[in-house]
Design a protein around this motif. Sequence first.
Motif, short mmCIF file in Angstrom:
data_model
loop_
_atom_site.label_atom_id
_atom_site.label_comp_id
_atom_site.label_asym_id
_atom_site.label_seq_id
_atom_site.Cartn_x
_atom_site.Cartn_y
_atom_site.Cartn_z
N ILE A 43 68.98 -43.04 4.96
CA ILE A 43 68.02 -43.84 4.19
C ILE A 43 68.49 -44.01 2.75
O ILE A 43 68.27 -45.07 2.14
CB ILE A 43 66.63 -43.20 4.25
CG1 ILE A 43 66.05 -43.35 5.66
CG2 ILE A 43 65.69 -43.83 3.22
CD1 ILE A 43 64.75 -42.62 5.88
N ALA A 44 69.16 -43.01 2.19
CA ALA A 44 69.70 -43.13 0.83
C ALA A 44 70.66 -44.31 0.76
O ALA A 44 70.64 -45.08 -0.21
CB ALA A 44 70.41 -41.83 0.43
N GLY A 45 71.50 -44.45 1.78
CA GLY A 45 72.42 -45.58 1.83
C GLY A 45 71.69 -46.90 1.93
O GLY A 45 72.08 -47.91 1.30
N PRO A 104 61.88 -45.82 3.36
CA PRO A 104 62.64 -46.01 2.11
C PRO A 104 61.76 -46.41 0.94
O PRO A 104 61.96 -45.93 -0.19
CB PRO A 104 63.63 -47.13 2.47
CG PRO A 104 63.77 -47.04 3.95
CD PRO A 104 62.42 -46.62 4.46
N ASP A 105 60.79 -47.30 1.16
CA ASP A 105 59.92 -47.75 0.07
C ASP A 105 59.10 -46.59 -0.48
O ASP A 105 58.91 -46.48 -1.71
CB ASP A 105 58.98 -48.87 0.55
CG ASP A 105 59.74 -50.13 0.91
OD1 ASP A 105 60.80 -50.37 0.31
OD2 ASP A 105 59.28 -50.87 1.80
N TRP A 106 58.61 -45.72 0.39
CA TRP A 106 57.82 -44.57 -0.05
C TRP A 106 58.69 -43.61 -0.86
O TRP A 106 58.26 -43.08 -1.88
CB TRP A 106 57.23 -43.84 1.16
CG TRP A 106 56.28 -42.74 0.79
CD1 TRP A 106 54.93 -42.83 0.63
CD2 TRP A 106 56.63 -41.36 0.52
NE1 TRP A 106 54.40 -41.60 0.28
CE2 TRP A 106 55.42 -40.69 0.21
CE3 TRP A 106 57.81 -40.66 0.53
CZ2 TRP A 106 55.38 -39.33 -0.09
CZ3 TRP A 106 57.79 -39.30 0.21
CH2 TRP A 106 56.58 -38.65 -0.10
N ILE A 107 59.91 -43.40 -0.41
CA ILE A 107 60.82 -42.51 -1.13
C ILE A 107 61.11 -43.04 -2.53
O ILE A 107 61.09 -42.29 -3.51
CB ILE A 107 62.14 -42.34 -0.34
CG1 ILE A 107 61.87 -41.56 0.96
CG2 ILE A 107 63.19 -41.62 -1.17
CD1 ILE A 107 63.07 -41.44 1.87
N VAL A 108 61.38 -44.34 -2.63
CA VAL A 108 61.65 -44.95 -3.93
C VAL A 108 60.46 -44.79 -4.86
O VAL A 108 60.61 -44.52 -6.05
CB VAL A 108 62.01 -46.45 -3.76
CG1 VAL A 108 62.07 -47.13 -5.12
CG2 VAL A 108 63.33 -46.60 -3.03
N ALA A 109 59.26 -44.93 -4.31
CA ALA A 109 58.04 -44.86 -5.11
C ALA A 109 57.64 -43.43 -5.47
O ALA A 109 56.80 -43.22 -6.35
CB ALA A 109 56.88 -45.55 -4.38
N HIS A 110 58.24 -42.45 -4.83
CA HIS A 110 57.85 -41.06 -5.06
C HIS A 110 59.04 -40.18 -5.45
O HIS A 110 59.19 -39.05 -4.97
CB HIS A 110 57.17 -40.49 -3.81
CG HIS A 110 55.85 -41.09 -3.50
ND1 HIS A 110 55.72 -42.30 -2.87
CD2 HIS A 110 54.58 -40.65 -3.76
CE1 HIS A 110 54.44 -42.59 -2.72
NE2 HIS A 110 53.72 -41.62 -3.25
N GLY A 111 59.85 -40.69 -6.33
CA GLY A 111 60.93 -39.87 -6.87
C GLY A 111 62.33 -40.39 -6.63
O GLY A 111 63.25 -40.04 -7.37
N ALA A 138 71.82 -50.13 -0.65
CA ALA A 138 72.20 -51.45 -0.16
C ALA A 138 71.19 -52.52 -0.54
O ALA A 138 71.54 -53.70 -0.69
CB ALA A 138 72.37 -51.41 1.36
N ASN A 139 69.94 -52.13 -0.71
CA ASN A 139 68.88 -53.10 -1.00
C ASN A 139 68.54 -53.20 -2.49
O ASN A 139 67.58 -53.89 -2.85
CB ASN A 139 67.63 -52.76 -0.19
CG ASN A 139 67.79 -53.10 1.29
OD1 ASN A 139 67.59 -54.23 1.70
ND2 ASN A 139 68.16 -52.12 2.09
N LEU A 140 69.28 -52.50 -3.33
CA LEU A 140 69.11 -52.66 -4.77
C LEU A 140 69.71 -53.99 -5.21
O LEU A 140 70.70 -54.45 -4.65
CB LEU A 140 69.79 -51.51 -5.52
CG LEU A 140 69.21 -50.10 -5.32
CD1 LEU A 140 70.07 -49.08 -6.05
CD2 LEU A 140 67.77 -50.04 -5.81
N THR A 141 69.11 -54.60 -6.19
CA THR A 141 69.61 -55.89 -6.70
C THR A 141 70.75 -55.65 -7.67
O THR A 141 70.59 -55.70 -8.89
CB THR A 141 68.48 -56.68 -7.38
OG1 THR A 141 67.88 -55.84 -8.39
CG2 THR A 141 67.42 -57.08 -6.37
N LEU A 142 71.92 -55.38 -7.12
CA LEU A 142 73.10 -55.09 -7.92
C LEU A 142 74.25 -55.97 -7.46
O LEU A 142 74.29 -56.44 -6.32
CB LEU A 142 73.50 -53.62 -7.77
CG LEU A 142 72.48 -52.56 -8.19
CD1 LEU A 142 72.98 -51.19 -7.77
CD2 LEU A 142 72.24 -52.60 -9.69
#
Length: 225
Positions: free
Chosen positions: A50-52, A14-21, A56-60
């Motif tokens: 993983i999208a879910g 998930p961290d790699w996906i967030v960092a790459h688009g 879930a781990n966004l600070t919202l």
Amino acid sequence: MAEFLDFLNNLTNPDWIVAHGGLYLLLFIVFAETGILIGFFLPGDPILFIAGIIIANLTLGPVDSVLTLLYWIALISVAGIAGNFLGYWCGKYFGHRLLKMKDNWLFKKEYIFRAQEFYEKRGGVAIILARFLPVVRTFAPIVAGIVEMDFKKFAFYNVVGGILWVGSLVTLGYLLGENDWVQRNLEYVIMGIVIAATAPVLVKMLTGRKKKLTPVNEEVLEEEY
């Protein structure tokens, strides 16, 4: 080749996906797997889960988190639906060329015939069920185009299937995304999802009677051309 394998391996991070688009990368992967012939190897089911987890781990806050979940589900569903429409169009206008291609390590006509057999047994519902079957979900819309399935019928099942597939797996990832055990054992959870998704295909391959692909099969599909 090493870079390509590294890319596939990182798609479960998930961290790699967030960092790459982030969302844009997810949209591309879902569209490619459901609409581009060579995209059948992409890990669609784990990507949705993983999208879910990412959401879930966004600070919202609770409300913003749910709205973000619905927003992502809507956009990813559109990508999957658009991908199937592209597959249908390719099957309808280029199906005769696919059937004349020689088998190679990347493409085998057996994939198309397997999707055709699945489609003939299940009818329009096959478009929905195929969403949950790796490889089959790539070729099912192509076969629907080759046999010239009624477009309105295909569009209905395509939209319903796309929403169910994306909505269920993204929501599952969202509900389990903050679970400590899931985060510590994410690789095993993803492996379980892959096994659950591919089990029907594997069981069919191991226990079902293998259908011989003869020139007659090709003539049936090519008769319209």
